[in-house]
Scaffold this motif. Structure first.
Motif, mmCIF file in Angstrom:
data_model
loop_
_atom_site.group_PDB
_atom_site.id
_atom_site.type_symbol
_atom_site.label_atom_id
_atom_site.label_comp_id
_atom_site.label_asym_id
_atom_site.label_seq_id
_atom_site.Cartn_x
_atom_site.Cartn_y
_atom_site.Cartn_z
ATOM 1 N N HIS A 237 45.845 15.126 99.865
ATOM 2 C CA HIS A 237 45.667 16.139 100.913
ATOM 3 C C HIS A 237 46.026 17.540 100.422
ATOM 4 O O HIS A 237 45.490 18.531 100.925
ATOM 5 N N ASP B 12 46.189 19.358 103.870
ATOM 6 C CA ASP B 12 47.537 19.270 104.449
ATOM 7 C C ASP B 12 47.914 20.566 105.157
ATOM 8 O O ASP B 12 48.545 20.549 106.222
ATOM 9 N N HIS C 191 44.817 11.835 107.011
ATOM 10 C CA HIS C 191 44.510 13.263 106.982
ATOM 11 C C HIS C 191 43.871 13.681 108.305
ATOM 12 O O HIS C 191 43.738 12.856 109.236
#
Length: 538
Positions: free
Chosen positions: A183, A208, A27
């Motif tokens: 995410h 994300d 991430h």
């Protein structure tokens, strides 16, 4: 040359190898940390006020220690963290710790009022607050009003600062690893946005969405950069982007630990010669009036201008002094990313052409889709790059995201035959007078034609007979005089009877502004209700 997508892919690959995970599990926290470790001795940040600076490896190690201390304290993925302060060198440590640990960062400008903090905490219920000593009392009161027992870490209090917290909770940089989480379901940013109401709402940006969004801002800029300037506090998108992009784009971040002034900005630009920054038109106008020929702007290569539309004279004035690529971006907090293809060939006044990755609609008052060129409609957008709603506020979310997933921006646009979009007006700013809609921006454009007017804001105030009535608040240019009668005469000559300044006008030495550099319309509207106004019949 830095191609942002390629560099992020490289950092993901290196992070995956370092932490023995797949690149899909990396991430933005992994990517930022890897960027720091890639060039450990590079200067990460400079406080242009104190002249102090710090390397990537120092920031990385301090952030690791705080991140482990926060975990040891008991914080969990998706907990909400408030970070509030000016841009001193300690500010980025909890900022990045949130990215490392999967916490929802809510960045707050230190000028936020006690009342707004109370409202914010009602929605956010923070698990920890970072602030300076001068905001502790307001923070404690806001927490108490919401029945919250939340720890406060105080940047400038040795007994309660970052190092004290790290020591108390055994923070360490040894054998550091980042947590694994979904995410798409874990919140990265809780972004404050108030619109014209003045009441804070909190836009949700998942992890994300954030990483892909950051890349969008730098697609057009591939030149190597040594310095980028963060002018606003991290409540505002421009500085959030610059803080998070420091390691993604390999630049040194120059920031200021005190509120910005034009004089201070002149000094900082002349000394550090940054290549990138972001302005609002209002701040840019103030700066140019103060700077004259005292500031060398030749170092700039990339400048984003947003927050409101820029006028052609101001654009031309700045372009004559600065050869940078001026990226005139349409946006709003909820969108996170630029939504139009804008480049050097885009006609002035246009926001650009649609992007293939988003869907667009212009919607008329009756709900039908506008199909003909040069006809106004509200801009609706659909795509996976945008915010996911307002945190703990489904009522406000329904006002902006409909059941089909369209974001109803509240902004009026038209498009030309060659598919260039043009911003017209913010729908929610329109003034309803005797059943007619009056554009404050249109009135402001007329009033600014007077050579003695520096700034103007037109607001609508309640009126029993007409619903609302328009009032102009005017800031004169230094050393200039203008009579109210001259303004009324100018508007009469340019505008029809229904669009006159029926509520009058008044003058201020300066117009209040938000921390992001926009004219504070909500505050001016509140002031105008009780202000002594000059009426057109006087």
């Amino acid at each position: 040359m830095v191609i942002i997508a390629d560099h992020v892919a490289l950092l993901k690959k290196q992070a995956a190898e370092r932490h023995n995970i797949s690149t899909e599990r990396c991430h933005i926290g992994h990517v930022i940390l890897e960027g720091m470790l890639q060039y450990p001795d590079t200067i990460h940040q400079i406080d242009a006020v104190t002249q102090k600076q710090e390397t990537n490896i120092s920031v990385a190690n301090r952030t690791k220690r705080l991140a482990t201390a926060m975990r040891n304290y008991g914080l969990k993925v998706n907990d909400n963290i408030i970070v509030m302060g000016n841009n001193h060198l300690d500010l980025c440590i909890p900022y990045f710790a949130c990215h490392f640990n999967g916490y929802a960062l809510c960045a707050v400008d230190p000028i936020m009022t006690a009342e707004d903090l109370q409202t914010l905490f009602h929605y956010v219920s923070p698990e920890m607050v970072f602030c300076s000593k001068d905001k502790v009392e307001d923070t404690k009161n806001a927490l108490s009003k919401n029945n919250l027992e939340t720890p406060i870490v105080v940047f400038d209090d040795k007994e309660n600062d970052l190092e004290a917290f790290v020591k108390k909770h055994n923070g360490t940089e040894e054998q550091f690893c980042l947590p694994d989480f979904d995410h798409s379901k874990t919140i990265a940013w809780l972004m404050l946005t108030s619109g014209t109401t003045g009441l804070p709402k909190v836009a949700v940006i998942p992890f994300d969405t954030l990483l892909s969004g950051l890349c969008c801002w730098w697609v057009q800029f591939t030149d190597d950069m040594d310095y980028a300037l963060a002018m606003a506090t991290i409540q505002w998108m421009s500085s959030l982007i610059i803080f998070s992009s420091t390691c993604l784009m390999n630049f040194t971040r120059v920031q200021l630990s005190v509120p910005i002034t034009p004089q201070l900005l002149i000094h900082v630009i002349n000394k550090y010669k940054p290549k990138a920054c972001a302005w609002t038109p209002y701040l840019l106008g103030q700066f140019l009036r103060a700077a004259g020929d005292l500031c060398d702007l030749s170092s700039f290569k990339y400048i984003a201008i947003g927050g409101s539309s820029i006028e052609k004279p101001l654009f031309d004035q700045f372009s004559a002094k600065c050869g940078a690529y001026l990226y005139l971006v349409y946006g709003m907090t909820e969108l996170l990313v630029p939504v139009f293809e804008y480049n050097r060939t885009t006609p002035f006044g246009s926001t650009g052409k649609p992007m293939d990755k988003f869907q667009y609609r212009l919607v008329a008052e009756d709900g039908s889709t506008v199909t003909k060129p040069n006809e106004d409609g509200e801009l609706w957008l659909k795509g996976d790059a945008f915010f996911k709603g307002y945190f703990n506020n489904p009522e406000e979310t329904r006002k902006i995201i409909n059941d089909d997933g369209w974001i109803m921006t509240g902004d009026i646009f038209y498009k030309t035959e060659d598919n260039y979009y043009h911003f017209v007006e913010r729908k929610r700013l329109l003034i309803k007078y005797c059943g007619f809609w009056i554009s404050p921006l249109q009135l402001e454009d007329v009033i600014k034609q007077h050579p003695a007017v520096a700034e103007v804001c037109v607001v609508g105030i309640p009126d029993k007979e007409t619903t609302e009535t328009p009032v102009a608040i005017i800031q004169k240019k230094n050393g200039c005089q203008v009579e109210a009668s001259e303004i009324f005469k100018l508007v009469r000559e340019k505008m029809p009877d229904v669009k006159q300044l029926h509520g009058g006008l008044y003058f201020l030495d300066s117009l209040p502004q938000t921390p992001s550099g926009k004219v504070h319309r909500a505050k001016l509207k509140e002031m105008t209700i009780t202000a002594t106004r000059i009426m057109p019949t006087q």
